[in-house]
Design a protein around this motif. Structure first.
Motif: not given
Length: 275
Positions: A55-76
């Protein structure tokens, strides 16, 4: 690839709303401990179910963003493997529980209509079901090192290579919008809008900076405006090759060119000084 992390203070509801905004082209990549067949408020309640354990933790979550270069064709499938690696790297070593998480892929067309920008968002609870807490010490550095390892493991474009290429392109753009020795923010944003970038000018003890960031990903570039002005005003030394009639030989002559040289000549003539 690029991995960026932001702490979420308070409720995760605003972030969840953004991730599954019906106006966006989004896909569910993965989730854990979350009923995704709910409205954002219900998903937020699922995340908040861990709150009573710490209950005393304020920052309870992370928002993580990850991205690859446009040239990389990345599947789910690969994106899920990457998020598994991220969770593994931040998970406390003394627990068998997995953190609650929601992973969403955004697919959006750039404003120029020629490129598709794809990236993933993760909302992760720092509080695990057994009360263990994900340590946030040096987590940015840890994820940076992880991104470099993943580039090698999955043969992805290096973030440094991509960033150097884009930085070179942006420098050329800055030169185009430098008017009377000052960068025109209005002109710069006019050109950047077609590729979904935006520029701001900030001031601090270190000087004035032009910050250029992508509206839909963690990419950001900063240019020291004072240094930029010095680069534009520097005396350029060029080698001019002159053709002579003596046997067709070429003679190289070093000439210094200064933007103020014409101005200095005019002042000299007005003072009656011959040069």
């Amino acid at each position: 690839m690029v991995i960026n992390i932001l702490p979420i203070k308070g409720s995760p509801l605003p972030t969840v709303k953004y991730l599954i905004d019906p106006t966006k082209h989004w896909e569910l990549i993965d989730s854990n401990g979350i009923d995704t067949n709910q409205k954002p408020i219900g998903i937020s309640y699922d995340f908040e179910s861990m709150r009573s354990l710490r209950p005393n933790i304020n920052n309870r979550y992370f928002h993580i963003i990850y991205a690859t270069a446009e040239e990389d064709e990345v599947s789910n499938t690969l994106l899920k493997m990457i998020q598994d690696e991220i969770k593994k790297s931040i998970k406390p070593p003394n627990t068998d529980y997995e953190p609650l998480c929601l992973v969403i892929r955004h697919r959006e067309k750039e404003n120029d209509g020629t490129h598709e920008h794809s990236h993933c968002h993760m909302v992760v609870s720092r509080i695990l079901p057994d009360g263990a807490l994900i340590d946030d010490s040096f987590i940015g550095l840890r994820l940076l090192l992880l991104s470099q390892a993943l580039e090698k493991k999955y043969n992805l474009k290096r973030a440094k290579d991509f960033e150097n290429k884009r930085k070179k392109e942006l420098k050329a753009l800055l030169k185009e919008v430098t008017i009377n020795n000052r960068i025109s923010l209005e002109a710069l944003n006019g050109k950047l809008s077609s590729i979904d970038y935006k520029a701001t000018r900030t001031h601090n003890a270190g000087g004035t900076f032009i910050n250029i960031f992508h509206k839909k990903s963690p990419l950001k570039f900063s240019f020291h405006e004072s240094t930029w002005k010095e680069e534009q005003n520097v005396i350029e030394e060029k080698t001019i090759v002159l053709n002579t009639n003596k046997g067709g030989r070429k003679v190289a002559v070093n000439r210094k060119m200064d933007k103020d040289i014409n101005h200095q000549n005019k002042n000299s003539k007005s003072n009656g000084i011959e040069r």
